[in-house]
Design a protein around this motif. Structure first.
Motif, PDB file in Angstrom:
ATOM      1  N   LEU A  32       0.770  -1.183   0.084  1.00  0.00           N
ATOM      2  CA  LEU A  32       0.025   0.156  -0.067  1.00  0.00           C
ATOM      3  C   LEU A  32       0.861   1.142  -0.086  1.00  0.00           C
ATOM      4  CD1 LEU A  32      -2.510  -1.126   2.588  1.00  0.00           C
ATOM      5  CD2 LEU A  32      -3.035  -0.703   0.063  1.00  0.00           C
ATOM      6  N   GLU A  33       2.007   1.200   0.746  1.00  0.00           N
ATOM      7  CA  GLU A  33       2.767   2.262   1.000  1.00  0.00           C
ATOM      8  C   GLU A  33       3.587   2.632  -0.350  1.00  0.00           C
ATOM      9  OE1 GLU A  33       6.111   2.541   3.774  1.00  0.00           O
ATOM     10  OE2 GLU A  33       4.519   2.066   5.158  1.00  0.00           O
ATOM     11  N   GLN A  34       3.975   1.380  -1.183  1.00  0.00           N
ATOM     12  CA  GLN A  34       4.591   1.658  -2.575  1.00  0.00           C
ATOM     13  C   GLN A  34       3.934   2.176  -3.535  1.00  0.00           C
ATOM     14  OE1 GLN A  34       5.779  -2.409  -3.311  1.00  0.00           O
ATOM     15  NE2 GLN A  34       7.621  -2.430  -2.416  1.00  0.00           N
ATOM     16  N   PHE A  35       2.351   1.820  -3.252  1.00  0.00           N
ATOM     17  CA  PHE A  35       1.471   2.380  -4.467  1.00  0.00           C
ATOM     18  C   PHE A  35       1.328   3.888  -4.126  1.00  0.00           C
ATOM     19  CE2 PHE A  35      -2.423   3.774  -6.462  1.00  0.00           C
ATOM     20  CZ  PHE A  35      -2.232   3.184  -7.375  1.00  0.00           C
ATOM     21  N   GLU A  36       1.134   4.206  -2.994  1.00  0.00           N
ATOM     22  CA  GLU A  36       0.970   5.379  -2.486  1.00  0.00           C
ATOM     23  C   GLU A  36       2.352   6.275  -2.875  1.00  0.00           C
ATOM     24  OE1 GLU A  36      -1.544   6.948  -1.321  1.00  0.00           O
ATOM     25  OE2 GLU A  36      -0.506   8.918  -1.073  1.00  0.00           O
ATOM     26  N   ASN A  37       3.349   5.962  -2.608  1.00  0.00           N
ATOM     27  CA  ASN A  37       4.754   6.534  -2.691  1.00  0.00           C
ATOM     28  C   ASN A  37       5.227   6.674  -4.289  1.00  0.00           C
ATOM     29  OD1 ASN A  37       4.826   7.248  -0.308  1.00  0.00           O
ATOM     30  ND2 ASN A  37       6.402   5.445   0.200  1.00  0.00           N
ATOM     31  N   ASP A  38       4.985   5.373  -4.954  1.00  0.00           N
ATOM     32  CA  ASP A  38       5.560   5.417  -6.416  1.00  0.00           C
ATOM     33  C   ASP A  38       4.509   5.597  -7.452  1.00  0.00           C
ATOM     34  OD1 ASP A  38       8.059   4.461  -5.042  1.00  0.00           O
ATOM     35  OD2 ASP A  38       7.790   2.472  -5.321  1.00  0.00           O
ATOM     36  N   GLY A  39       3.212   5.371  -6.855  1.00  0.00           N
ATOM     37  CA  GLY A  39       2.244   5.644  -7.928  1.00  0.00           C
ATOM     38  C   GLY A  39       1.992   4.446  -8.933  1.00  0.00           C
ATOM     39  N   TYR A  40       2.715   3.263  -8.450  1.00  0.00           N
ATOM     40  CA  TYR A  40       2.436   1.933  -9.184  1.00  0.00           C
ATOM     41  C   TYR A  40       2.790   0.694  -8.420  1.00  0.00           C
ATOM     42  CZ  TYR A  40       7.363   1.342  -9.993  1.00  0.00           C
ATOM     43  OH  TYR A  40       8.508   1.016  -9.961  1.00  0.00           O
ATOM     44  N   LEU A  41       2.184  -0.450  -8.813  1.00  0.00           N
ATOM     45  CA  LEU A  41       2.579  -1.624  -8.216  1.00  0.00           C
ATOM     46  C   LEU A  41       2.420  -2.706  -9.120  1.00  0.00           C
ATOM     47  CD1 LEU A  41       3.139  -2.632  -5.051  1.00  0.00           C
ATOM     48  CD2 LEU A  41       0.636  -3.020  -4.974  1.00  0.00           C
ATOM     49  N   ILE A  42       3.303  -3.675  -8.993  1.00  0.00           N
ATOM     50  CA  ILE A  42       3.154  -4.817  -9.978  1.00  0.00           C
ATOM     51  C   ILE A  42       2.901  -5.939  -9.035  1.00  0.00           C
ATOM     52  CG2 ILE A  42       4.441  -6.319 -11.672  1.00  0.00           C
ATOM     53  CD1 ILE A  42       6.216  -4.188 -12.142  1.00  0.00           C
ATOM     54  N   LEU A  43       1.698  -6.751  -9.265  1.00  0.00           N
ATOM     55  CA  LEU A  43       1.409  -8.281  -8.848  1.00  0.00           C
ATOM     56  C   LEU A  43       1.774  -9.280  -9.662  1.00  0.00           C
ATOM     57  CD1 LEU A  43      -2.114  -6.496  -7.720  1.00  0.00           C
ATOM     58  CD2 LEU A  43      -0.034  -7.016  -6.182  1.00  0.00           C
ATOM     59  N   ARG A  44       2.817  -9.889  -9.416  1.00  0.00           N
ATOM     60  CA  ARG A  44       3.389 -10.703 -10.255  1.00  0.00           C
ATOM     61  C   ARG A  44       2.512 -11.999 -10.178  1.00  0.00           C
ATOM     62  NH1 ARG A  44       7.132  -8.329 -13.448  1.00  0.00           N
ATOM     63  NH2 ARG A  44       8.496  -6.879 -12.148  1.00  0.00           N
ATOM     64  N   GLY A  45       2.294 -12.382 -11.325  1.00  0.00           N
ATOM     65  CA  GLY A  45       1.608 -13.911 -11.730  1.00  0.00           C
ATOM     66  C   GLY A  45       0.456 -13.998 -11.064  1.00  0.00           C
TER      67      GLY A  45
END
Ligand SMILES: O=C(O)CCC(=O)C(=O)O
Length: 276
Positions: A32-45
């Motif tokens: 959640l923090e990664q998305f908030e900070n970076d603006g993206y998130l990868i959910l592998r597989g």
């Protein structure tokens, strides 16, 4: 996706349960923090190869049959695109539009309960799919598929708050050679001056203040079944496809229930789907 008698039912297709990984995922605080900070998130597989192959086979059939609604490279008109539908490569498809209504396999993915739960965590409220934006199978063809400059998806979208999430599912590997997406991490919160953008709201390559931004751009390699979530304010771009195969991705956009499209705009031109 429904389950009956030891089989999953995906559209009209029966898939033995053992071939599908059912994940009841929730994002961790770190994600959640990664998305908030970076603006993206990868959910592998996140999506199984079987489900990806089914979507890919339907997309290929619809490309072969030119099943409408379609958007052609010639209509997008980016640099290097065929000049008209009649020019060489003019019928190169950019998007199979209307994915949600196009085939049940895309609708099943758009409504995947794990995805909806994750989006609900990010929006902190119920989730709606907008049918007015993305809602497509995005293709990047060798030869006539064009590169896309640095842009924010929100540029043409009109909602009460500029807080939407694009969900990009790779149906095959995406890398530098076939035109993988590039993103500028944390750019969803950056203030950009009007002079930094061209008439179509792409970051201008000739502006000095844009150079440090371009230098922060990273390429996101995806494998089949990987899902990229990105904020509608995140600057992203993509190159050309120099491989021999068409790159194919399914892309939907979502917003929180309270974030309404503005009346009279294109964003309000198609119904939202409340997903829970
Ligand atoms: O695959 C590409 O060229 C990028 C597509 C894209 O970013 C978009 O349509 O918003």
């Amino acid at each position: 996706m429904r389950r009956e008698n030891g089989m999953f039912i995906l559209g009209n297709h029966l898939i033995p349960q053992g071939k599908i990984i059912v994940m009841d995922t929730a994002l961790s605080n770190l994600q959640l923090e990664q998305f908030e900070n970076d603006g993206y998130l990868i959910l592998r597989g996140m999506v199984t190869p079987v489900a990806c192959d089914l979507m890919l086979s339907i997309a290929q059939k619809h490309l072969q049959g030119a099943v409408p609604p379609l958007e052609y490279e010639a209509e997008v008109g980016y640099p290097g695109a065929p000049a008209s539908l009649e020019a060489p490569g003019g019928r190169t498809v950019r998007r199979l539009r209307g994915a949600y209504d196009r085939h049940e396999c895309f609708r099943v993915w758009a409504e995947d309960r794990r995805l909806v739960a994750i989006l609900r965590q990010l929006f902190r409220e119920k989730v709606c799919l907008t049918q007015a934006h993305h809602n497509c199978v995005m293709t990047k063809h060798p030869n006539f598929g064009t590169a896309t400059g640095w842009h924010r998806d929100i540029r043409y979208w009109s909602f009460a708050k500029p807080e939407l999430i694009s969900v990009w599912l790779a149906l095959g590997a995406e890398d530098e050679a076939n035109g993988a997406l590039h993103v500028i991490p944390a750019s969803h919160r950056m203030h950009i001056r009007r002079e930094q953008l061209d008439d179509l709201d792409f970051l201008r390559p000739d502006v000095a203040d844009n150079q440090p931004l371009f230098a922060q751009g990273i390429s996101l390699e995806l494998q089949k079944g990987d899902v990229l979530l990105f904020h509608s304010g995140l600057f992203h771009a993509a190159g050309r496809n120099t491989s021999a195969q068409v790159k194919t991705s399914v892309v939907f956009a979502y917003h929180g229930e309270s974030n309404h499209p503005l009346a009279g705009t294109r964003s309000a031109s198609a119904p939202n789907v409340l997903l829970g």
